[in-house]
Write a protein that holds these residues in place. Structure first.
Motif, PDB file in Angstrom:
ATOM      1  N   ILE A 131       0.846  -1.190   0.000  1.00  0.00           N
ATOM      2  CA  ILE A 131       0.000   0.000   0.000  1.00  0.00           C
ATOM      3  C   ILE A 131       0.882   1.240   0.000  1.00  0.00           C
ATOM      4  O   ILE A 131       1.957   1.257   0.619  1.00  0.00           O
ATOM      5  N   ASN A 132       0.445   2.277  -0.699  1.00  0.00           N
ATOM      6  CA  ASN A 132       1.198   3.521  -0.778  1.00  0.00           C
ATOM      7  C   ASN A 132       0.258   4.682  -0.476  1.00  0.00           C
ATOM      8  O   ASN A 132      -0.780   4.835  -1.124  1.00  0.00           O
ATOM      9  N   VAL A 133       0.598   5.455   0.537  1.00  0.00           N
ATOM     10  CA  VAL A 133      -0.230   6.594   0.942  1.00  0.00           C
ATOM     11  C   VAL A 133       0.642   7.836   1.020  1.00  0.00           C
ATOM     12  O   VAL A 133       1.602   7.886   1.804  1.00  0.00           O
ATOM     13  N   ARG A 134       0.325   8.810   0.174  1.00  0.00           N
ATOM     14  CA  ARG A 134       1.039  10.082   0.147  1.00  0.00           C
ATOM     15  C   ARG A 134       2.561   9.883   0.102  1.00  0.00           C
ATOM     16  O   ARG A 134       3.311  10.497   0.857  1.00  0.00           O
ATOM     17  N   GLY A 135       2.990   8.997  -0.775  1.00  0.00           N
ATOM     18  CA  GLY A 135       4.411   8.817  -1.000  1.00  0.00           C
ATOM     19  C   GLY A 135       5.107   7.867  -0.051  1.00  0.00           C
ATOM     20  O   GLY A 135       6.298   7.574  -0.219  1.00  0.00           O
ATOM     21  N   GLU A 136       4.385   7.373   0.969  1.00  0.00           N
ATOM     22  CA  GLU A 136       4.973   6.395   1.867  1.00  0.00           C
ATOM     23  C   GLU A 136       4.302   5.050   1.626  1.00  0.00           C
ATOM     24  O   GLU A 136       3.083   4.921   1.745  1.00  0.00           O
ATOM     25  N   ASP A 161     -12.710   3.900   1.125  1.00  0.00           N
ATOM     26  CA  ASP A 161     -12.048   4.748   0.143  1.00  0.00           C
ATOM     27  C   ASP A 161     -12.682   4.564  -1.228  1.00  0.00           C
ATOM     28  O   ASP A 161     -13.719   3.903  -1.367  1.00  0.00           O
ATOM     29  N   ALA A 162     -12.073   5.130  -2.259  1.00  0.00           N
ATOM     30  CA  ALA A 162     -12.653   5.066  -3.606  1.00  0.00           C
ATOM     31  C   ALA A 162     -12.711   3.647  -4.145  1.00  0.00           C
ATOM     32  O   ALA A 162     -13.511   3.345  -5.038  1.00  0.00           O
ATOM     33  N   ASN A 163     -11.874   2.746  -3.610  1.00  0.00           N
ATOM     34  CA  ASN A 163     -11.884   1.342  -4.031  1.00  0.00           C
ATOM     35  C   ASN A 163     -12.820   0.486  -3.195  1.00  0.00           C
ATOM     36  O   ASN A 163     -12.827  -0.736  -3.323  1.00  0.00           O
ATOM     37  N   GLN A 164     -13.592   1.146  -2.311  1.00  0.00           N
ATOM     38  CA  GLN A 164     -14.535   0.460  -1.437  1.00  0.00           C
ATOM     39  C   GLN A 164     -13.840  -0.432  -0.406  1.00  0.00           C
ATOM     40  O   GLN A 164     -14.396  -1.437   0.052  1.00  0.00           O
ATOM     41  N   THR A 165     -12.615  -0.069  -0.047  1.00  0.00           N
ATOM     42  CA  THR A 165     -11.915  -0.787   1.012  1.00  0.00           C
ATOM     43  C   THR A 165     -11.889   0.081   2.270  1.00  0.00           C
ATOM     44  O   THR A 165     -11.915   1.309   2.193  1.00  0.00           O
ATOM     45  N   THR A 169      -7.740   2.672   7.155  1.00  0.00           N
ATOM     46  CA  THR A 169      -7.129   2.392   8.447  1.00  0.00           C
ATOM     47  C   THR A 169      -6.091   3.457   8.793  1.00  0.00           C
ATOM     48  O   THR A 169      -5.407   3.968   7.902  1.00  0.00           O
ATOM     49  N   PRO A 170      -5.952   3.805  10.081  1.00  0.00           N
ATOM     50  CA  PRO A 170      -4.796   4.614  10.482  1.00  0.00           C
ATOM     51  C   PRO A 170      -3.536   3.784  10.245  1.00  0.00           C
ATOM     52  O   PRO A 170      -3.473   2.618  10.645  1.00  0.00           O
TER      53      PRO A 170
END
Length: 214
Positions: A22-27, A95-99, A102-103
């Motif tokens: 998983i990639n969130v805001r570059g991390e 989210d947009a993928n319907q998943t 999570t923090p």
């Protein structure tokens, strides 16, 4: 989490399992969970969203060295999920993928390779302390005790409890939530399912809740 790999090079060869990266805001990193129950809840929601084949897998059974082989050393990390994000109206968020959202705690790690025996995953002690504190903050019971307890649950028991948790949850898409409410007065929440009570625990992460719940 892992997904069975497809055979490569012929029917007699078994492909490697894939991990959920998983990639969130570059991390980015391998998605892992602080709780086996949370992992099962997430997997069942993936299945409901049409993403089949993902299953819980113990981290020590995943070949992280192979998974991270082509990733720069500085970017090798776990993305540790700590509960689930929720709205201030006690809905789990998609989210947009319907998943489920999570923090995520980015966790750098290294692998210790002894001369004999299995390789060991090593993380800093302050990471473990943060997990314990966060778990208490969001309404979970004593973290070490819960992890120990879940280790003795069968796959059937975990699947049944996760199914119950999702049946009891009210779930809304993040975009739908933003369309229905303005940002004024919103309070970010985190949710965790407590097996002992059979209920979701919702905890505002800052301030107090200002809205009437549905």
């Amino acid at each position: 989490m892992a997904q069975a790999g497809t055979p490569e090079g012929g029917d007699n060869l078994v492909g490697r399992d894939r991990t959920f990266y998983i990639n969130v805001r570059g991390e980015g990193g391998v998605l892992t969970f602080a709780s086996a129950l949370d992992a099962e809840i997430y997997c069942q929601r993936l299945h409901a969203a049409g993403m089949h084949g993902w299953r819980r897998q113990r981290l020590e059974r995943i070949d992280l060295a192979q998974v991270m082989a082509n990733i720069p050393l500085a970017d090798r990390r776990l993305m540790l999920a700590l509960g689930f994000f929720a709205s201030d109206t006690n809905d789990l968020l998609l989210d947009a993928n319907q998943t489920l959202i999570t923090p995520l705690l980015p966790v750098p790690f290294d692998m210790h390779h002894p001369l004999h025996g299995m390789s060991q995953l090593r993380v800093k002690a302050d990471v473990l302390s943060f997990i314990h504190e966060w778990w208490e903050r969001i309404g979970g019971l004593n973290y070490p005790e819960q992890v120990h307890s879940l280790q003795h649950w069968s796959d059937i028991d975990l699947a049944r409890c996760a199914s119950e948790a999702l049946q009891k949850a009210q779930i809304v898409g993040l975009a739908q939530y933003h369309d229905a409410w303005t940002s004024v007065g919103t309070v970010e929440e985190c949710a965790v399912f407590v097996p002992e009570s059979g209920n979701w625990q919702f905890t505002p992460l800052a301030g107090v809740r200002r809205r009437m719940l549905h």
